[in-house]
Design an enzyme around this catalytic site. Structure first.
Site, short mmCIF file in Angstrom:
data_model
loop_
_atom_site.label_atom_id
_atom_site.label_comp_id
_atom_site.label_asym_id
_atom_site.label_seq_id
_atom_site.Cartn_x
_atom_site.Cartn_y
_atom_site.Cartn_z
N SER A 220 -1.13 2.96 -1.97
CA SER A 220 -0.79 3.06 -3.38
C SER A 220 -1.62 2.06 -4.16
O SER A 220 -1.76 0.90 -3.77
CB SER A 220 0.71 2.80 -3.59
OG SER A 220 1.09 1.55 -3.05
N GLY A 222 -1.23 1.57 -7.67
CA GLY A 222 -0.65 1.34 -8.98
C GLY A 222 -1.18 2.33 -10.00
O GLY A 222 -1.25 3.54 -9.75
N GLY A 225 -3.83 5.10 -9.13
CA GLY A 225 -3.56 6.28 -8.30
C GLY A 225 -3.24 5.92 -6.87
O GLY A 225 -2.53 4.95 -6.58
N GLY A 251 6.96 2.22 -5.86
CA GLY A 251 6.29 2.44 -4.58
C GLY A 251 7.21 3.10 -3.56
O GLY A 251 6.76 3.88 -2.72
N ASP A 252 8.50 2.79 -3.64
CA ASP A 252 9.47 3.40 -2.73
C ASP A 252 9.66 4.87 -3.07
O ASP A 252 9.76 5.72 -2.18
CB ASP A 252 10.80 2.66 -2.82
CG ASP A 252 10.62 1.17 -2.63
OD1 ASP A 252 9.76 0.77 -1.83
OD2 ASP A 252 11.34 0.40 -3.30
#
Length: 319
Positions: A220, A222, A225, A251-252
């Site tokens: 990831s 942020g 992308g 992110g989860d």
């Protein structure tokens, strides 16, 4: 079934302020309290989208009792293991532009016997073909090799293992051969020991972790992308969040989206992950997005033509 394991869960309190100014008295414009911990959030996101999931976690003290009560209120199917210590509380301060300042407690010391009880509960709940997702930081006193040891036991059961962690725990788990690891850009850079200024550098680092044992690496980035490096090659995707409110838990949600669509193939799963993550950013606190919040058009996987010149361009927005 997707079973998540959170060894260091929390109560997550988010406070919204107009502007965070050190040393000043600030007026709070909003506040939210949610069950916390990466694995807990992954399960919450999956259940919000009607994907079967169970959360396994240790809990202790009044904070642990409150966490269990909140999970019940959210209809989260949780398997809890009582511990002697107290569940931690984390605080996030969110500003209107989406900037979030986090204050995370270290959490309780969890004994080897308590950790073993959590691991056994997760293994007992899984069936061949299921996923067990190991998420988050380790509690105080835990061996940095614990995730690597768990991956070995998971794979012996014919269960698939995904890992979202950082630091020594991430460095040591790779050689155990997890089916998936999900670092962010900073965590991946730490794992390979060098800066990753471009997408091409991210891909190179992800391939190093593949060669070291991880089957797939989902990175990831942020606002920049995400990148998926798997057995079929490399996929690069982007997403748009028009009204960012909180990055906590995004992110989860991103990982949950990937797991929900994993069987559809790399490009489809990456696009789903990005759309779920973008939706989470636009919600307060660690609220997880449901079907009404998720816009598939907010994310897409880039074509080879679109990647020309982009892979070597400086990365921005990876915080």
């Amino acid at each position: 079934m997707i079973i998540t394991v959170t060894l260091n869960p929390s109560l997550d309190r988010t406070i919204e302020v107009p502007d965070l100014v050190r040393g000043h008295v600030l007026r709070i414009t909003g506040g939210h309290l949610h069950p916390g911990g990466k694995g807990v959030n992954v399960t919450r996101a999956l259940l919000a989208n009607r994907v079967p999931s169970r959360a396994v976690l240790p809990v202790g003290g009044q904070e642990g009792a409150q966490l269990v009560e909140m999970l019940g209120d959210d209809a989260v199917d949780a398997i809890t293991v009582s511990i002697a210590g107290h569940t931690r509380t984390n605080i996030a301060v969110a500003e209107p532009d989406g900037t979030v300042t986090k204050l995370n407690e270290p959490g309780p010391v969890v004994s080897p016997a308590e950790l073993e009880a959590v691991v056994s509960a997760a293994l007992d709940a899984a069936r061949p073909g299921d996923w067990i997702v190991l998420c988050g930081s380790l509690p105080q006193g835990a061996d940095p090799d614990i995730y690597a040891q768990m991956v070995g036991r998971i794979r012996e059961r014919g269960v698939r293992a995904a890992v979202d962690t950082s630091g020594p725990a991430l460095a040591r788990v790779v050689a155990a051969g997890p089916d998936l690891i999900k670092p962010n850009a900073e965590e991946l850079a730490e794992a390979v020991g060098r800066p990753l200024p471009t997408r091409a550098a991210v891909v190179e680092a992800a391939r190093e972790l593949q060669e070291a044992g991880a089957l797939r690496v989902l990175v990831s980035l942020g606002g920049a992308g995400a990148i998926l490096v798997d057995e079929d090659g490399v996929q690069v995707g982007t997403s748009v969040a028009l009204t960012p409110r909180s990055t906590v838990g995004a992110g989860d949600s991103f990982l949950a989206g990937y797991l929900s669509a994993e069987s559809a193939g790399g490009a489809s799963a990456l696009a789903t992950a990005l759309s779920w993550g973008a939706a989470a950013v636009q919600l307060p606190g660690t609220q997880m997005p449901g079907p009404r919040d998720i816009d598939p058009a907010a994310a897409r996987v880039l074509t080879d033509d679109e990647l020309v010149g982009l892979m070597d361009a400086p990365l921005v927005g990876t915080d």
